[in-house]
Each structure stands twice: as structure tokens, then as C-alpha cells.
Design a protein around this motif. Structure first.
Motif, PDB file in Angstrom:
ATOM      1  N   ILE A   9       0.829  -1.202   0.000  1.00  0.00           N
ATOM      2  CA  ILE A   9       0.000   0.000   0.000  1.00  0.00           C
ATOM      3  C   ILE A   9       0.867   1.257   0.000  1.00  0.00           C
ATOM      4  N   ARG A  10       2.125   1.132   0.446  1.00  0.00           N
ATOM      5  CA  ARG A  10       3.004   2.293   0.507  1.00  0.00           C
ATOM      6  C   ARG A  10       3.224   2.915  -0.876  1.00  0.00           C
ATOM      7  N   PHE A  11       3.016   2.121  -1.954  1.00  0.00           N
ATOM      8  CA  PHE A  11       3.168   2.658  -3.304  1.00  0.00           C
ATOM      9  C   PHE A  11       2.121   3.735  -3.597  1.00  0.00           C
ATOM     10  N   CYS A  12       0.970   3.625  -2.953  1.00  0.00           N
ATOM     11  CA  CYS A  12      -0.129   4.553  -3.235  1.00  0.00           C
ATOM     12  C   CYS A  12       0.194   5.981  -2.812  1.00  0.00           C
ATOM     13  N   SER A  13       1.151   6.157  -1.922  1.00  0.00           N
ATOM     14  CA  SER A  13       1.498   7.495  -1.449  1.00  0.00           C
ATOM     15  C   SER A  13       2.750   8.050  -2.122  1.00  0.00           C
ATOM     16  N   LEU A  14       3.326   7.295  -3.062  1.00  0.00           N
ATOM     17  CA  LEU A  14       4.527   7.771  -3.747  1.00  0.00           C
ATOM     18  C   LEU A  14       4.205   8.944  -4.666  1.00  0.00           C
ATOM     19  N   THR A  15       5.056   9.946  -4.653  1.00  0.00           N
ATOM     20  CA  THR A  15       4.924  11.060  -5.594  1.00  0.00           C
ATOM     21  C   THR A  15       5.999  10.997  -6.676  1.00  0.00           C
ATOM     22  N   GLU A  16       7.135  10.400  -6.345  1.00  0.00           N
ATOM     23  CA  GLU A  16       8.182  10.180  -7.334  1.00  0.00           C
ATOM     24  C   GLU A  16       9.037   9.004  -6.900  1.00  0.00           C
ATOM     25  N   VAL A  17       9.748   8.440  -7.863  1.00  0.00           N
ATOM     26  CA  VAL A  17      10.562   7.266  -7.587  1.00  0.00           C
ATOM     27  C   VAL A  17      11.747   7.267  -8.543  1.00  0.00           C
ATOM     28  N   GLU A  18      12.839   6.705  -8.095  1.00  0.00           N
ATOM     29  CA  GLU A  18      14.028   6.603  -8.942  1.00  0.00           C
ATOM     30  C   GLU A  18      14.115   5.196  -9.508  1.00  0.00           C
ATOM     31  N   LEU A  19      14.307   5.085 -10.820  1.00  0.00           N
ATOM     32  CA  LEU A  19      14.480   3.790 -11.465  1.00  0.00           C
ATOM     33  C   LEU A  19      15.964   3.545 -11.687  1.00  0.00           C
ATOM     34  N   VAL A  20      16.407   2.365 -11.270  1.00  0.00           N
ATOM     35  CA  VAL A  20      17.825   2.027 -11.311  1.00  0.00           C
ATOM     36  C   VAL A  20      18.013   0.717 -12.066  1.00  0.00           C
ATOM     37  N   PRO A  21      18.913   0.682 -13.054  1.00  0.00           N
ATOM     38  CA  PRO A  21      19.175  -0.568 -13.778  1.00  0.00           C
ATOM     39  C   PRO A  21      19.750  -1.632 -12.855  1.00  0.00           C
ATOM     40  N   LYS A  22      19.551  -2.902 -13.217  1.00  0.00           N
ATOM     41  CA  LYS A  22      20.101  -3.990 -12.412  1.00  0.00           C
ATOM     42  C   LYS A  22      21.617  -3.931 -12.378  1.00  0.00           C
ATOM     43  N   ARG A  23      22.210  -3.527 -13.491  1.00  0.00           N
ATOM     44  CA  ARG A  23      23.667  -3.432 -13.566  1.00  0.00           C
ATOM     45  C   ARG A  23      24.061  -1.985 -13.757  1.00  0.00           C
ATOM     46  N   ARG A  24      25.164  -1.604 -13.143  1.00  0.00           N
ATOM     47  CA  ARG A  24      25.617  -0.222 -13.263  1.00  0.00           C
ATOM     48  C   ARG A  24      25.919   0.137 -14.712  1.00  0.00           C
ATOM     49  N   SER A  25      26.274  -0.874 -15.516  1.00  0.00           N
ATOM     50  CA  SER A  25      26.574  -0.630 -16.927  1.00  0.00           C
ATOM     51  C   SER A  25      25.304  -0.445 -17.751  1.00  0.00           C
ATOM     52  N   GLY A  26      24.135  -0.624 -17.107  1.00  0.00           N
ATOM     53  CA  GLY A  26      22.873  -0.555 -17.835  1.00  0.00           C
ATOM     54  C   GLY A  26      22.318   0.845 -17.977  1.00  0.00           C
ATOM     55  N   GLY A  27      23.092   1.860 -17.590  1.00  0.00           N
ATOM     56  CA  GLY A  27      22.620   3.233 -17.708  1.00  0.00           C
ATOM     57  C   GLY A  27      22.555   3.914 -16.355  1.00  0.00           C
ATOM     58  N   SER A  28      22.175   5.181 -16.373  1.00  0.00           N
ATOM     59  CA  SER A  28      22.121   5.972 -15.143  1.00  0.00           C
ATOM     60  C   SER A  28      20.726   5.919 -14.530  1.00  0.00           C
ATOM     61  N   PRO A  29      20.631   6.017 -13.202  1.00  0.00           N
ATOM     62  CA  PRO A  29      19.316   6.101 -12.554  1.00  0.00           C
ATOM     63  C   PRO A  29      18.569   7.343 -13.032  1.00  0.00           C
ATOM     64  N   LYS A  30      17.254   7.265 -13.053  1.00  0.00           N
ATOM     65  CA  LYS A  30      16.444   8.396 -13.482  1.00  0.00           C
ATOM     66  C   LYS A  30      15.210   8.503 -12.600  1.00  0.00           C
ATOM     67  N   THR A  31      14.867   9.727 -12.221  1.00  0.00           N
ATOM     68  CA  THR A  31      13.720   9.963 -11.352  1.00  0.00           C
ATOM     69  C   THR A  31      12.475  10.272 -12.181  1.00  0.00           C
ATOM     70  N   TYR A  32      11.358   9.637 -11.803  1.00  0.00           N
ATOM     71  CA  TYR A  32      10.080   9.843 -12.489  1.00  0.00           C
ATOM     72  C   TYR A  32       9.024  10.275 -11.475  1.00  0.00           C
ATOM     73  N   LYS A  33       8.109  11.111 -11.920  1.00  0.00           N
ATOM     74  CA  LYS A  33       6.939  11.443 -11.112  1.00  0.00           C
ATOM     75  C   LYS A  33       5.917  10.317 -11.250  1.00  0.00           C
ATOM     76  N   VAL A  34       5.269   9.988 -10.152  1.00  0.00           N
ATOM     77  CA  VAL A  34       4.288   8.908 -10.140  1.00  0.00           C
ATOM     78  C   VAL A  34       2.901   9.476 -10.421  1.00  0.00           C
ATOM     79  N   LEU A  35       2.234   8.937 -11.444  1.00  0.00           N
ATOM     80  CA  LEU A  35       0.869   9.352 -11.762  1.00  0.00           C
ATOM     81  C   LEU A  35      -0.150   8.565 -10.955  1.00  0.00           C
TER      82      LEU A  35
END
Length: 211
Positions: free
Chosen positions: A55-81
Motif C-alpha cells: 500500500i506504501r506505493f499509493c502514497s509515492l509522488t516520485e521514484v528513482e528507477l535504477v538498472p540492475k547493472r551499473r553498466s545498464g545506464g544511469s538512474p532516473k527519477t520519475y513522477k508517479v501518476l
């Protein structure tokens, strides 16, 4: 003693680095979910919660997405709709992810939040990532090894401990065994029950914690 509430991440930070005063550096971010699939054609994501409290997801306003591997790209923050629990998953909509193709690119990424936004833990409850890397000792100071993994079995968690001889033992995370936890110092004190002691001694015994 240990509840699988939110899995801590960046285990490579859980080394022997210490703050002044002998305190260990704790996690600054907490992993709460993994994108395992997409849903529909409008960019919805299927998220597997890595928390006891979906249920804690319901109160999220933004979240950072992180690749499984560091070589998979940089983390990026998204606003939660929106975030809607659905069975054992959460259907997540992120700003800017508005079709299936964009959503597919995020499959396999982890969701992370700053530590200060993590759920408040009850007494005797810890983030798994804070436990990983702790030294495990008996009450007399004998060193058993380092906690390297936590396995959830339903009834109680199991701590996987790797000894100084690289052998592995498993102990249940129950009050009769886990006597004290200090994640800032990186120490866990345990009392081995008779059956556990026999198994441990068969695997080579303990190394004294005294010089």
C-alpha cells in the motif's frame, strides 16, 4: 527479530567503512520494487513489491528507477501518476511513460526511494540491506562470520552466514537465537541452539573474537 519490510540496496556500500566513533555508513537509498512486466498499451508497469507494505506505493509522488547493472545506464527519477495494488503486484503509471514501447524499456529496473522516505520500522525490525555485511558473533565474542543473505521462508527469515573459512551456515531469525542487533556498528549477537551448534561445529567451528 527481523522483518522483511523494505529491502535495502547498494550492498557494495555495506563494507567495513566506518564513520567517526566506529559507526558504519548505512544505506542512503532503499529498494522497494522491481518492474517485471508491462500492462496494457498505455504505459502501465507491473511492479513486484520488495516490501511488506504494498500500500506504501499509493502514497509515492516520485521514484528513482535504477538498472540492475551499473553498466545498464544511469538512474532516473520519475513522477508517479498512479499506483494501484493488483494481487501480488502493483500497477504503476509514471509521467512520460505513455505507451507500451516506452514501458518495455523499463522492464527489469528497480524502484528506489531516499532512506528518509522509507516506512518507519517497529522495534526489532531492520532493513535487510542494513543487515547484510554485519559481523555475527556469539555471546562470548566468538566470531561466526558475516551475514551475506537473508532468505524469507514465511514463518521466519533465515540468515545466511559466511564464515572466515568461506563455509556457509544458516540460522533462524528468531528471538531465541538473535540476541542483539546493532546495524550502526555492524554487529549481530546470536546464541546458537543445541542443534544449530552441532551443525556449526561439524562445519569447522568458530574463530575467537578475542586477541
Amino acid at each position: 527479530m527481523e522483518k522483511r519490510t523494505e529491502i535495502g540496496i547498494r550492498r557494495y556500500c555495506l563494507t567495513d567503512r566506518l564513520k567517526s566513533g566506529g559507526h558504519r555508513i548505512l544505506l542512503n537509498r532503499i529498494r522497494i520494487g522491481e518492474i517485471v512486466n508491462v500492462h496494457g498499451v498505455k504505459g502501465a508497469l507491473k511492479v513486484l513489491p520488495l516490501t511488506d507494505n504494498p500500500i506504501r506505493f499509493c502514497s509515492l509522488t516520485e521514484v528513482e528507477l535504477v538498472p540492475k547493472r551499473r553498466s545498464g545506464g544511469s538512474p532516473k527519477t520519475y513522477k508517479v501518476l498512479s499506483a494501484v495494488p493488483s494481487g501480488n503486484m502493483v500497477l504503476l503509471r509514471l509521467y512520460g511513460i505513455d505507451d507500451r514501447n516506452k514501458a518495455e524499456l523499463l522492464r527489469g529496473m528497480f524502484l528506489e526511494i531516499p532512506r528518509e522516505k522509507a516506512v518507519k520500522l517497529p522495534k526489532d525490525t531492520y532493513f535487510i540491506g542494513d543487515l547484510i555485511g554485519c559481523s555475527v558473533k556469539e555471546e562470548d565474542g566468538a566470531l561466526l562470520g558475516t551475514l551475506t543473505e537473508v532468505q524469507s521462508t514465511g514463518a521466519n527469515d533465515i540468515y545466511e552466514i559466511t564464515g572466515t573459512d568461506h563455509k556457509t551456515i544458516w540460522i533462524p531469525a528468531i528471538a531465541d537465537v538473535i540476541k542483539a542487533v546493532d546495524v550502526e556498528k555492524g554487529e549481530i549477537t546470536v546464541s546458537l541452539l543445541p542443534g544449530l551448534r552441532e551443525v556449526y561445529e561439524e562445519n569447522g567451528g568458530a574463530e575467537s573474537g578475542e586477541e
